[in-house]
Design an enzyme around this catalytic site. Structure first.
Site, PDB file in Angstrom:
ATOM      1  N   GLN A 193     -61.583 102.206  -3.396  1.00 46.39           N
ATOM      2  CA  GLN A 193     -62.267 101.229  -4.234  1.00 46.39           C
ATOM      3  C   GLN A 193     -63.745 101.175  -3.891  1.00 46.39           C
ATOM      4  O   GLN A 193     -64.178 101.626  -2.831  1.00 46.39           O
ATOM      5  CB  GLN A 193     -61.637  99.848  -4.098  1.00 46.39           C
ATOM      6  CG  GLN A 193     -61.737  99.213  -2.730  1.00 46.39           C
ATOM      7  CD  GLN A 193     -61.001  97.871  -2.665  1.00 46.39           C
ATOM      8  OE1 GLN A 193     -60.021  97.641  -3.359  1.00 46.39           O
ATOM      9  NE2 GLN A 193     -61.487  96.983  -1.826  1.00 46.39           N
ATOM     10  N   ASP A 195     -59.211  92.951   6.839  1.00 46.66           N
ATOM     11  CA  ASP A 195     -58.695  92.091   5.785  1.00 46.66           C
ATOM     12  C   ASP A 195     -57.210  91.859   6.041  1.00 46.66           C
ATOM     13  O   ASP A 195     -56.438  92.804   6.145  1.00 46.66           O
ATOM     14  CB  ASP A 195     -58.915  92.785   4.437  1.00 46.66           C
ATOM     15  CG  ASP A 195     -58.447  91.960   3.261  1.00 46.66           C
ATOM     16  OD1 ASP A 195     -57.825  90.903   3.471  1.00 46.66           O
ATOM     17  OD2 ASP A 195     -58.704  92.378   2.117  1.00 46.66           O
ATOM     18  N   SER A 240     -60.558  92.326  -7.458  1.00 47.23           N
ATOM     19  CA  SER A 240     -60.376  91.032  -6.806  1.00 47.23           C
ATOM     20  C   SER A 240     -61.724  90.697  -6.178  1.00 47.23           C
ATOM     21  O   SER A 240     -62.289  91.529  -5.453  1.00 47.23           O
ATOM     22  CB  SER A 240     -59.287  91.124  -5.737  1.00 47.23           C
ATOM     23  OG  SER A 240     -59.198  89.906  -5.021  1.00 47.23           O
ATOM     24  N   ARG A 273     -52.539 101.368   3.039  1.00 45.64           N
ATOM     25  CA  ARG A 273     -51.724 100.158   3.030  1.00 45.64           C
ATOM     26  C   ARG A 273     -50.260 100.597   3.111  1.00 45.64           C
ATOM     27  O   ARG A 273     -49.608 100.843   2.105  1.00 45.64           O
ATOM     28  CB  ARG A 273     -52.015  99.312   1.788  1.00 45.64           C
ATOM     29  CG  ARG A 273     -53.457  98.786   1.784  1.00 45.64           C
ATOM     30  CD  ARG A 273     -53.749  97.860   0.628  1.00 45.64           C
ATOM     31  NE  ARG A 273     -55.155  97.438   0.643  1.00 45.64           N
ATOM     32  CZ  ARG A 273     -55.735  96.728  -0.338  1.00 45.64           C
ATOM     33  NH1 ARG A 273     -55.018  96.375  -1.398  1.00 45.64           N
ATOM     34  NH2 ARG A 273     -57.008  96.398  -0.241  1.00 45.64           N
ATOM     35  N   GLU A 276     -54.742  94.908 -12.782  1.00 41.76           N
ATOM     36  CA  GLU A 276     -55.824  94.278 -12.014  1.00 41.76           C
ATOM     37  C   GLU A 276     -56.813  95.351 -11.588  1.00 41.76           C
ATOM     38  O   GLU A 276     -56.451  96.311 -10.920  1.00 41.76           O
ATOM     39  CB  GLU A 276     -55.261  93.566 -10.780  1.00 41.76           C
ATOM     40  CG  GLU A 276     -56.342  92.929  -9.906  1.00 41.76           C
ATOM     41  CD  GLU A 276     -55.808  92.451  -8.569  1.00 41.76           C
ATOM     42  OE1 GLU A 276     -56.514  92.648  -7.557  1.00 41.76           O
ATOM     43  OE2 GLU A 276     -54.678  91.909  -8.530  1.00 41.76           O
TER      44      GLU A 276
END
Length: 335
Positions: A126, A58, A253, A111, A250
Site C-alpha cells: 500500500q 500497527d 483506511s 499479515r 475497501e
C-alpha cells in the site's frame, strides 16, 4: 461452508496477462503523481521491520500476530510491520516537516493471520502517507476534504487508464456519500457490520464510513481499529462498489491521528493503557510529535478495482491455498 473464492459466471479479464503487468505499473505511477501533487507529499524510504519493543508496529484489530524474528547482532527482537501508521508520524518529526506538507512511501507487509479470499492476501502492499496538520484542522470537514482529494486522484488515474486501454469500462462516482458508523447501524439494525457496508455501498458506490473503533449504541464497535493511531471520532474507510464481484471494496483506511487527550481515552476504552510505556506513546502525551492526518491506500486493491479484476492474485504475487488455486484454475490467472 461458504466458498471463499468467488469466480463470477463468464468472467474474462479485460486485459491480457501481458497488458495487465504494464497496466499495473501505469496505475501505480499515475496515481502517485495525482496523489502527491494534491496532498503535497514527498516520497521517503520505509522500514520493512521495526524494533518489537518500540510500540511502533500497527496492532490492527489487536489479535493479528506480527511476524517476529531475532537479530543476533541486536539485543531485541524485530517485527515485520503490519502498517506504518505510527512510524510515519515519528518520521515527520525527524525529517522536520511542517503544517501542510507530508510524506508517502511504498509499504510492504506480511499479515500472516489474514483469511484468504478474492480481496485478501497475506502479502500487503500500500501507499502509506502522512501529512502534518494544525490543531484547527482536527475536524470532520478537513477529513472530508482530504478524502475528496484522494477520490479525485483515483478518478483521474482511472480516466488515464481508459484512454490507454479502451477495453476498460469501469466508471467511478466522484460524489462521495459520507456516513457515520452509528448512522449505518441505525439504517440497518439487524445487519452485522459487513452486511451494512454491502447494503449501503451498493446504493452509494463511493462511500466513506466515518468514526470507526468506538462502541455503537448496540454496545459493539462497527469494526476493530487500534486505539493508538486514529482518533476514532475523526477517521474512516473509503469503499467503492465492485460490480463484477457484487461487493464493496475497501481501498483506504485513514484518519486524523490521536492527540494526547484521545490517546488516553481510547487506550482506557480498549484496556490497553499498558502501551503508554512505549516511547511513541510517551511522545504523544508530551506533545513532542506533530499533529497529523494519514492512512494507507491499497496498491493491489486499487489495481484490482481500476483494471476490472476479480481476484487480488491477478495483480500481485503471493501464496495461495489449494482451494483457491483449484477454484481459479482455467478461469482466473493468478500471478
Amino acid at each position: 461452508m461458504k466458498q471463499k473464492t468467488i469466480v463470477p459466471k463468464d468472467y474474462q479479464s479485460s486485459l491480457s496477462v501481458y497488458d495487465t503487468q504494464k497496466a499495473i505499473g501505469l496505475t501505480k505511477h499515475w496515481f502517485e503523481e495525482a496523489l502527491t501533487g494534491s496532498l503535497k507529499l514527498k516520497r521517503v524510504s520505509a522500514p520493512l521491520f521495526v524494533d518489537a519493543t518500540s510500540g511502533l508496529n500497527d496492532n490492527l484489530n489487536g489479535v493479528e500476530r506480527p511476524v517476529q524474528f531475532d537479530v543476533p547482532a541486536l539485543d531485541t527482537p524485530a517485527e515485520v510491520v503490519h502498517s506504518l501508521a505510527k512510524w510515519k508520524r515519528t518520521a515527520l518529526k525527524q525529517y522536520d516537516f511542517h503544517v501542510g506538507n507530508g510524506i508517502y512511501t511504498d509499504m510492504n507487509a506480511i499479515r500472516r493471520d489474514e483469511e484468504l479470499d478474492n480481496l485478501h492476501s497475506i502479502y500487503v502492499d500500500q501507499w502509506d502517507w502522512e501529512r502534518v496538520i494544525s490543531r484547527d484542522q482536527r475536524n470532520l470537514d478537513y477529513l472530508k476534504q482530504t478524502v475528496q482529494q484522494i477520490v479525485n486522484a483515483i478518478i483521474e488515474t482511472s480516466s488515464r487508464l481508459h484512454t490507454k486501454y479502451p477495453a476498460l469500462s469501469i466508471e467511478l462516482d466522484s460524489n462521495i456519500s459520507f456516513i457515520t458508523t452509528q448512522e449505518l447501524e441505525n439504517l440497518y439494525p439487524d445487519f452485522n457490520d459487513k452486511e451494512r457496508e454491502q447494503a449501503y455501498v451498493k446504493e452509494h458506490p463511493t462511500t466513506f464510513i466515518m468514526q470507526i473503533g468506538d462502541k455503537l449504541l448496540s454496545g459493539k464497535p462497527h469494526d476493530g481499529r487500534s486505539p493508538d493511531y486514529d482518533d476514532w471520532q475523526l477517521n474512516g474507510d473509503l469503499l467503492f462498489w465492485h460490480e463484477p464481484l457484487q461487493t464493496a471494496v475497501e481501498i483506504s483506511s485513514m484518519g486524523i491521528r490521536v492527540d494526547e487527550t484521545s490517546l488516553k481515552e481510547q487506550l482506557e476504552k480498549a484496556n490497553a493503557t499498558d502501551r503508554l510505556k512505549y516511547p511513541y506513546h510517551q511522545q504523544i502525551l508530551a506533545n513532542e510529535l506533530p499533529l497529523t492526518i494519514g492512512g494507507g491506500i491499497g496498491q493491489s486493491r486499487l489495481c484490482l478495482l481500476l483494471l476490472e479484476k476479480v481476484h487480488i492474485g491477478e495483480v500481485q504475487v503471493s501464496l495461495w491455498d489449494e482451494e483457491t488455486i483449484e477454484a481459479c484454475r482455467g478461469k482466473i490467472n493468478l500471478l
